[in-house]
Motif scaffolding. Structure first.
Motif, short mmCIF file in Angstrom:
data_model
loop_
_atom_site.label_atom_id
_atom_site.label_comp_id
_atom_site.label_asym_id
_atom_site.label_seq_id
_atom_site.Cartn_x
_atom_site.Cartn_y
_atom_site.Cartn_z
N HIS A 186 -4.24 -13.11 0.12
CA HIS A 186 -5.04 -12.77 1.29
C HIS A 186 -4.30 -11.78 2.19
O HIS A 186 -4.90 -10.83 2.71
N ALA A 199 -2.19 -15.86 7.27
CA ALA A 199 -3.33 -15.88 6.36
C ALA A 199 -4.00 -17.26 6.40
O ALA A 199 -3.58 -18.15 7.15
N CYS A 200 -5.02 -17.42 5.56
CA CYS A 200 -5.77 -18.68 5.56
C CYS A 200 -4.89 -19.83 5.12
O CYS A 200 -3.87 -19.64 4.45
N ARG A 201 -5.30 -21.03 5.49
CA ARG A 201 -4.59 -22.22 5.03
C ARG A 201 -5.09 -22.64 3.68
O ARG A 201 -6.27 -22.52 3.37
N ASP A 202 -4.14 -23.14 2.87
CA ASP A 202 -4.55 -23.65 1.55
C ASP A 202 -5.32 -24.96 1.71
O ASP A 202 -5.10 -25.70 2.66
N VAL A 221 -7.33 -13.38 8.26
CA VAL A 221 -5.95 -12.93 8.40
C VAL A 221 -5.77 -12.40 9.80
O VAL A 221 -6.49 -11.50 10.24
N HIS A 245 5.23 -14.69 8.68
CA HIS A 245 4.28 -15.64 9.25
C HIS A 245 4.76 -16.27 10.57
O HIS A 245 4.04 -17.06 11.17
N TYR A 294 5.59 -20.88 2.71
CA TYR A 294 4.37 -20.52 3.43
C TYR A 294 3.48 -19.61 2.59
O TYR A 294 2.28 -19.83 2.46
N PHE A 295 4.09 -18.54 2.06
CA PHE A 295 3.29 -17.58 1.30
C PHE A 295 3.06 -18.10 -0.12
O PHE A 295 3.71 -17.71 -1.08
N ARG A 319 -2.27 -17.54 -0.08
CA ARG A 319 -2.00 -16.90 1.21
C ARG A 319 -1.46 -15.49 1.02
O ARG A 319 -1.82 -14.58 1.76
#
Length: 231
Positions: A45, A228-231, A8, A198, A37-38, A42
């Protein structure tokens, strides 16, 4: 879920935001039906990161004017209500799932709809401030209008121009969120707050970009790009 084990990145935007981020009083995440996005992952995280760095965390989902937007897009009343209900149910499920994934630490996170604030005096006071500013602050109005148009453009057929009714509904949607860019500490009862998103939204770029005139955020209001991380 440990924030140390996930990626993150938080980048403060604006001259005061780094200091406010460092204070660690409060983080605010705004989630809308149009924001993909969220995802659950994500968001989990991002919340895990936030609860380890801030004394308080709020997740607020935008539930105002969603049905009106579907009606403005041509849906019949019953269909608009059904679609809005489905979209909002999906957002709430995503937030609840993220909180479950965070685990015990999520007990310190408040999750509420935007509609829960409209009758609150603190929100109404800031809303009045932003409403007054929009009447005379042309830069602010242009940024607000641009966000509303962008919101609409994702929902219209390619090349179509929004009608006056569609544009007004989108403006109402953005107007309801604007107070949280300006003074979420007053609305949420915290010493300082970082608005976490984001990307840098048009309103965020204007308000936190060091402008010398017009509406500006309170000194204890910050903004940060949280990825945050990518899915």
């Amino acid at each position: 879920m440990s924030a140390a084990a996930i990626a993150v990145e938080a980048v403060p935007f604006g001259s005061r935001s780094a200091a406010i981020l460092g204070q660690g009083d409060h983080a605010l995440f705004g989630i809308s039906t149009g924001n993909s996005y969220f995802s659950r992952r994500r968001l989990a995280h991002a919340i895990s990161w936030a609860v380890e760095r801030f004394a308080e965390v709020d997740v607020i989902h935008a539930d105002l004017h969603v049905e009106g937007m579907y009606q403005a897009l041509g849906y019949e009343h019953a269909d608009a209500r059904r679609s809005a209900t489905k979209q909002l149910r999906g957002v709430r499920r995503r937030i609840q799932g993220a909180l479950e994934d965070v685990g015990h630490a999520a007990e310190r996170v408040r999750s509420r709809p935007l509609s829960a604030f409209v009758e609150e005096p603190a929100y109404q006071e800031v809303r009045m401030r932003t409403r007054d500013a929009l009447r005379v602050d042309m830069e602010l109005r242009a940024a607000r209008d641009g966000m509303a148009y962008q919101f609409l453009s994702k929902r219209l057929t390619p090349g179509a121009s929004p009608t006056a009714a569609q544009m007004q509904t989108a403006l109402d949607y953005v107007n309801a969120e604007l107070p949280f860019f300006v003074d979420s500490p007053s609305i949420l009862g915290v010493d300082s707050s970082v608005h976490c998103y984001h990307s840098v939204l048009a309103l965020g770029r204007l308000l936190f970009g060091g402008r010398e005139a017009g509406l500006r955020p309170n000194d204890n209001q910050g903004y940060a790009v949280v990825v945050a991380c990518r899915d």
